[in-house]
Write a protein that holds these residues in place. Structure first.
Motif, PDB file in Angstrom:
ATOM      1  N   PHE A   1      17.988 -35.227  15.128  1.00 11.10           N
ATOM      2  CA  PHE A   1      17.868 -36.504  14.435  1.00 11.10           C
ATOM      3  C   PHE A   1      16.392 -36.882  14.256  1.00 11.10           C
ATOM      4  O   PHE A   1      15.969 -37.264  13.157  1.00 11.10           O
ATOM      5  CB  PHE A   1      18.605 -37.594  15.215  1.00 11.10           C
ATOM      6  N   TYR A   2      15.613 -36.770  15.333  1.00 11.31           N
ATOM      7  CA  TYR A   2      14.202 -37.148  15.248  1.00 11.31           C
ATOM      8  C   TYR A   2      13.396 -36.182  14.386  1.00 11.31           C
ATOM      9  O   TYR A   2      12.370 -36.569  13.815  1.00 11.31           O
ATOM     10  CB  TYR A   2      13.599 -37.248  16.647  1.00 11.31           C
ATOM     11  N   LEU A   3      13.846 -34.947  14.274  1.00 13.35           N
ATOM     12  CA  LEU A   3      13.165 -34.018  13.381  1.00 13.35           C
ATOM     13  C   LEU A   3      13.445 -34.344  11.918  1.00 13.35           C
ATOM     14  O   LEU A   3      12.721 -33.899  11.024  1.00 13.35           O
ATOM     15  CB  LEU A   3      13.605 -32.582  13.685  1.00 13.35           C
ATOM     16  N   MET A   4      14.484 -35.147  11.677  1.00 20.92           N
ATOM     17  CA  MET A   4      14.782 -35.603  10.319  1.00 20.92           C
ATOM     18  C   MET A   4      14.100 -36.936  10.023  1.00 20.92           C
ATOM     19  O   MET A   4      13.553 -37.145   8.936  1.00 20.92           O
ATOM     20  CB  MET A   4      16.299 -35.748  10.132  1.00 20.92           C
ATOM     21  N   THR A   5      14.105 -37.835  10.994  1.00 20.46           N
ATOM     22  CA  THR A   5      13.478 -39.150  10.835  1.00 20.46           C
ATOM     23  C   THR A   5      13.128 -39.701  12.210  1.00 20.46           C
ATOM     24  O   THR A   5      13.940 -39.636  13.143  1.00 20.46           O
ATOM     25  CB  THR A   5      14.412 -40.123  10.097  1.00 20.46           C
TER      26      THR A   5
ATOM     27  N   MET B   1      21.343 -51.772  11.211  1.00 18.60           N
ATOM     28  CA  MET B   1      21.575 -50.495  11.895  1.00 18.60           C
ATOM     29  C   MET B   1      20.230 -49.937  12.316  1.00 18.60           C
ATOM     30  O   MET B   1      19.338 -49.773  11.471  1.00 18.60           O
ATOM     31  CB  MET B   1      22.302 -49.521  10.960  1.00 18.60           C
ATOM     32  N   ALA B   2      20.071 -49.650  13.585  1.00 16.15           N
ATOM     33  CA  ALA B   2      18.753 -49.242  14.080  1.00 16.15           C
ATOM     34  C   ALA B   2      18.868 -48.211  15.192  1.00 16.15           C
ATOM     35  O   ALA B   2      19.798 -48.258  16.007  1.00 16.15           O
ATOM     36  CB  ALA B   2      17.975 -50.460  14.579  1.00 16.15           C
ATOM     37  N   ILE B   3      17.932 -47.288  15.193  1.00 16.91           N
ATOM     38  CA  ILE B   3      17.720 -46.334  16.279  1.00 16.91           C
ATOM     39  C   ILE B   3      16.221 -46.342  16.569  1.00 16.91           C
ATOM     40  O   ILE B   3      15.404 -46.192  15.650  1.00 16.91           O
ATOM     41  CB  ILE B   3      18.153 -44.899  15.902  1.00 16.91           C
ATOM     42  N   ASN B   4      15.857 -46.534  17.817  1.00 14.68           N
ATOM     43  CA  ASN B   4      14.440 -46.599  18.172  1.00 14.68           C
ATOM     44  C   ASN B   4      13.714 -45.295  17.841  1.00 14.68           C
ATOM     45  O   ASN B   4      14.297 -44.213  17.879  1.00 14.68           O
ATOM     46  CB  ASN B   4      14.281 -46.888  19.667  1.00 14.68           C
ATOM     47  N   SER B   5      12.434 -45.426  17.517  1.00 15.90           N
ATOM     48  CA  SER B   5      11.590 -44.252  17.344  1.00 15.90           C
ATOM     49  C   SER B   5      11.327 -43.629  18.714  1.00 15.90           C
ATOM     50  O   SER B   5      11.632 -44.215  19.760  1.00 15.90           O
ATOM     51  CB  SER B   5      10.276 -44.646  16.672  1.00 15.90           C
ATOM     52  N   ILE B   6      10.727 -42.438  18.717  1.00 15.44           N
ATOM     53  CA  ILE B   6      10.467 -41.750  19.985  1.00 15.44           C
ATOM     54  C   ILE B   6       9.558 -42.578  20.887  1.00 15.44           C
ATOM     55  O   ILE B   6       9.764 -42.648  22.101  1.00 15.44           O
ATOM     56  CB  ILE B   6       9.848 -40.362  19.715  1.00 15.44           C
ATOM     57  N   SER B   7       8.578 -43.234  20.293  1.00 16.64           N
ATOM     58  CA  SER B   7       7.657 -44.034  21.106  1.00 16.64           C
ATOM     59  C   SER B   7       8.352 -45.225  21.761  1.00 16.64           C
ATOM     60  O   SER B   7       7.892 -45.718  22.794  1.00 16.64           O
ATOM     61  CB  SER B   7       6.494 -44.524  20.240  1.00 16.64           C
TER      62      SER B   7
ATOM     63  N   ILE C   1      16.493 -49.728   3.342  1.00 19.44           N
ATOM     64  CA  ILE C   1      16.260 -48.699   4.362  1.00 19.44           C
ATOM     65  C   ILE C   1      14.753 -48.575   4.568  1.00 19.44           C
ATOM     66  O   ILE C   1      14.001 -48.421   3.602  1.00 19.44           O
ATOM     67  CB  ILE C   1      16.827 -47.335   3.936  1.00 19.44           C
ATOM     68  N   ILE C   2      14.326 -48.661   5.804  1.00 18.71           N
ATOM     69  CA  ILE C   2      12.911 -48.469   6.113  1.00 18.71           C
ATOM     70  C   ILE C   2      12.701 -46.985   6.374  1.00 18.71           C
ATOM     71  O   ILE C   2      13.153 -46.440   7.382  1.00 18.71           O
ATOM     72  CB  ILE C   2      12.484 -49.305   7.332  1.00 18.71           C
ATOM     73  N   GLU C   3      12.056 -46.322   5.421  1.00 18.75           N
ATOM     74  CA  GLU C   3      11.841 -44.889   5.539  1.00 18.75           C
ATOM     75  C   GLU C   3      10.850 -44.574   6.659  1.00 18.75           C
ATOM     76  O   GLU C   3       9.806 -45.215   6.786  1.00 18.75           O
ATOM     77  CB  GLU C   3      11.323 -44.313   4.220  1.00 18.75           C
ATOM     78  N   LYS C   4      11.194 -43.586   7.453  1.00 20.82           N
ATOM     79  CA  LYS C   4      10.332 -43.153   8.549  1.00 20.82           C
ATOM     80  C   LYS C   4      10.127 -41.646   8.429  1.00 20.82           C
ATOM     81  O   LYS C   4      11.081 -40.907   8.182  1.00 20.82           O
ATOM     82  CB  LYS C   4      10.963 -43.507   9.898  1.00 20.82           C
ATOM     83  N   PRO C   5       8.928 -41.167   8.594  1.00 23.43           N
ATOM     84  CA  PRO C   5       8.678 -39.723   8.482  1.00 23.43           C
ATOM     85  C   PRO C   5       9.310 -38.984   9.659  1.00 23.43           C
ATOM     86  O   PRO C   5       9.560 -39.574  10.717  1.00 23.43           O
ATOM     87  CB  PRO C   5       7.148 -39.634   8.517  1.00 23.43           C
ATOM     88  N   PRO C   6       9.583 -37.720   9.503  1.00 25.79           N
ATOM     89  CA  PRO C   6      10.127 -36.935  10.619  1.00 25.79           C
ATOM     90  C   PRO C   6       9.144 -36.892  11.790  1.00 25.79           C
ATOM     91  O   PRO C   6       7.924 -36.934  11.610  1.00 25.79           O
ATOM     92  CB  PRO C   6      10.320 -35.540  10.016  1.00 25.79           C
ATOM     93  N   ALA C   7       9.687 -36.828  12.981  1.00 26.24           N
ATOM     94  CA  ALA C   7       8.831 -36.704  14.165  1.00 26.24           C
ATOM     95  C   ALA C   7       8.305 -35.283  14.253  1.00 26.24           C
ATOM     96  O   ALA C   7       9.001 -34.319  13.909  1.00 26.24           O
ATOM     97  CB  ALA C   7       9.623 -37.060  15.416  1.00 26.24           C
ATOM     98  N   GLU C   8       7.093 -35.146  14.694  1.00 27.09           N
ATOM     99  CA  GLU C   8       6.519 -33.819  14.882  1.00 27.09           C
ATOM    100  C   GLU C   8       7.009 -33.236  16.205  1.00 27.09           C
ATOM    101  O   GLU C   8       7.299 -33.963  17.158  1.00 27.09           O
ATOM    102  CB  GLU C   8       4.985 -33.900  14.852  1.00 27.09           C
ATOM    103  N   ARG C   9       7.076 -31.927  16.244  1.00 29.59           N
ATOM    104  CA  ARG C   9       7.646 -31.266  17.418  1.00 29.59           C
ATOM    105  C   ARG C   9       6.852 -31.550  18.689  1.00 29.59           C
ATOM    106  O   ARG C   9       7.424 -31.633  19.786  1.00 29.59           O
ATOM    107  CB  ARG C   9       7.741 -29.752  17.179  1.00 29.59           C
ATOM    108  N   HIS C  10       5.555 -31.722  18.560  1.00 33.94           N
ATOM    109  CA  HIS C  10       4.762 -31.986  19.761  1.00 33.94           C
ATOM    110  C   HIS C  10       5.080 -33.367  20.333  1.00 33.94           C
ATOM    111  O   HIS C  10       4.931 -33.595  21.549  1.00 33.94           O
ATOM    112  CB  HIS C  10       3.266 -31.847  19.458  1.00 33.94           C
ATOM    113  N   MET C  11       5.533 -34.298  19.489  1.00 35.37           N
ATOM    114  CA  MET C  11       5.937 -35.614  19.979  1.00 35.37           C
ATOM    115  C   MET C  11       7.195 -35.500  20.837  1.00 35.37           C
ATOM    116  O   MET C  11       7.310 -36.140  21.889  1.00 35.37           O
ATOM    117  CB  MET C  11       6.183 -36.553  18.795  1.00 35.37           C
ATOM    118  N   ILE C  12       8.132 -34.651  20.385  1.00 38.26           N
ATOM    119  CA  ILE C  12       9.348 -34.439  21.158  1.00 38.26           C
ATOM    120  C   ILE C  12       9.032 -33.720  22.469  1.00 38.26           C
ATOM    121  O   ILE C  12       9.541 -34.078  23.540  1.00 38.26           O
ATOM    122  CB  ILE C  12      10.358 -33.626  20.324  1.00 38.26           C
ATOM    123  N   SER C  13       8.167 -32.713  22.400  1.00 35.04           N
ATOM    124  CA  SER C  13       7.792 -31.972  23.611  1.00 35.04           C
ATOM    125  C   SER C  13       7.098 -32.874  24.621  1.00 35.04           C
ATOM    126  O   SER C  13       7.354 -32.791  25.835  1.00 35.04           O
ATOM    127  CB  SER C  13       6.866 -30.799  23.241  1.00 35.04           C
ATOM    128  N   SER C  14       6.232 -33.752  24.123  1.00 30.09           N
ATOM    129  CA  SER C  14       5.537 -34.680  25.008  1.00 30.09           C
ATOM    130  C   SER C  14       6.524 -35.644  25.681  1.00 30.09           C
ATOM    131  O   SER C  14       6.402 -35.924  26.879  1.00 30.09           O
ATOM    132  CB  SER C  14       4.492 -35.464  24.206  1.00 30.09           C
TER     133      SER C  14
END
Length: 299
Positions: A67-71, A92-98, A39-52
Motif C-alpha cells: 500500500f505504501y509503495l503505491m501511496t 477516509m484516511a490512512i496515516n502516512s509512514i511518518s 482525493i489528496i494525492e500522495k506520492p509513493p513511499a520510497e523503499r528506504h522509508m519503509i526500511s527505516s
C-alpha cells in the motif's frame, strides 16, 4: 508540494486514483446531494522509508508495505449540500509512514505515580469462539495508529505477539473513546475494503461494536447506504430513531374533546339571553343541573 488535492472528476482521468479508490469516486459523485469529492494525492513511499520504519519498529506486513509503495498515506473526503449549505461528511484516511506511530502514553504531563495505559489491562475478557484475544496496552502487544477517526477513536495496526513482532501476526482493531477494543479485520487489505465500502461515513467503525453507531450517524447511513455485506444490519433499525406522527390517532383524540359540544342542547342557551315569565323556572333548573353535572360548555 508532496501532496496535491485532486478536484472532483479527476478519478476517471487518473487510472491510479481509480484503482486506489476501487471506483468509489463515481458512485459518490452520482449520489444525490454529494459534492466536493476530493482525493489528496500522495506520492509513493520510497523503499528506504519503509526500511527505516521497520528498523525502528517492526517488520511491516506485506499488504501494508505494498500500500505504501503505491501511496504514502490516503485521504479522501466528500461533502453534502443541504439548503445551500455545504456540510463535510465523509472522510477516509490512512496515516502516512511518518505518522504510523506507536500508541504509547505521552510523557509530557506524566507524574511519577501517574496511571498508565497498562493499568487499564483487564484479563477477564480473553479470546472466545467469536472474538479473538484483545490487544494489550503493555509489552504483550505492539500497537500503531492507522487513523485517528476525526477524534471518535483510533484504528490500529496491532502486532499480537509483542517485540520482536511477526508481520503475519497482525490484526486491525478499533479503539473507541472509552478505550475499549473492537476487532475489525485480520488483514490490512480487508480493512481497506471496509473503509472504502463504508464510504467514510461518520463513526462507521462503531458498526462493529456491541453498542453500534449513534442515532445521528444512523440517519446518514440511511441516506447514503454503505456498499457492504452488513448494510441491512446497519439500517434495519433506522425507523426506531425516526419520530413518526399518526394523523388518524392525533385527530381521533381531538374528536373526543369536541364530542361533548354536540351532546349539550343549544336551545336553552338562547333562552337565557331574553328571560320571560313562563321560561324562567325551567332555565334556572337547567342551570342548576348543569352545575351539578360539571358540563364544561356552560360558563
Amino acid at each position: 508540494m508532496e501532496e496535491e488535492a485532486s478536484p472532483p472528476g479527476l478519478g476517471c482521468s487518473k487510472p491510479h486514483l481509480e484503482k486506489l479508490t476501487l471506483g468509489i469516486t463515481r458512485i459518490l459523485e452520482s449520489s444525490p446531494g454529494v459534492t466536493e469529492v476530493t482525493i489528496i494525492e500522495k506520492p509513493p513511499a520510497e523503499r528506504h522509508m519503509i526500511s527505516s520504519w521497520e528498523q525502528n519498529n517492526c517488520v511491516m506486513p506485506e499488504d501494508v508495505k505494498n500500500f505504501y509503495l503505491m501511496t504514502n498515506g490516503f485521504h479522501m473526503t466528500w461533502s453534502v449540500k443541504l439548503d445551500e449549505h455545504i456540510i463535510p461528511l465523509g472522510s477516509m484516511a490512512i496515516n502516512s509512514i511518518s505518522k504510523l506511530t506507536q500508541l504509547t502514553q505521552s510523557s509530557m504531563y506524566s507524574l511519577p505515580n501517574a496511571p498508565t495505559l497498562a493499568d487499564l489491562e483487564d484479563d477477564t475478557h480473553e479470546a472466545s469462539d467469536d472474538q479473538p484475544e484483545k490487544p494489550h496496552f503493555d509489552s504483550r502487544s505492539v500497537i500503531f495508529e492507522l487513523d485517528s477517526c476525526n477524534g471518535s477513536g483510533k484504528v490500529c495496526l496491532v502486532y499480537k505477539s509483542g517485540k520482536p513482532a511477526l508481520a503475519e501476526d497482525t490484526e486491525i482493531w478499533f479503539l473507541d473513546r472509552a478505550l475499549y477494543w473492537h476487532f475489525l479485520t485480520d488483514t490490512f487489505t480487508a480493512y481497506y475494503r471496509l473503509l472504502i465500502t463504508h464510504l467514510g461515513l461518520p463513526q462507521w467503525q462503531y458498526a462493529f461494536t456491541s453498542y453500534g453507531i449513534s442515532p445521528q450517524a444512523k440517519q446518514w447511513f440511511s441516506m447514503y447506504k454503505p456498499i457492504t455485506y452488513n448494510t441491512n444490519l446497519l439500517t434495519e433499525e433506522t425507523d426506531s430513531f425516526v419520530n413518526k406522527l399518526d394523523p388518524s390517532k392525533v385527530f381521533k383524540s381531538k374528536n373526543k374533546i369536541v364530542i361533548p359540544k354536540k351532546k349539550g342542547p343549544v336551545q336553552p342557551a338562547g333562552g337565557q339571553k331574553g328571560p320571560s315569565g313562563p321560561s324562567g323556572p325551567s332555565t334556572s333548573s337547567i342551570s342548576k343541573s348543569s352545575s351539578v353535572s360539571g358540563n364544561p360548555i356552560r360558563k
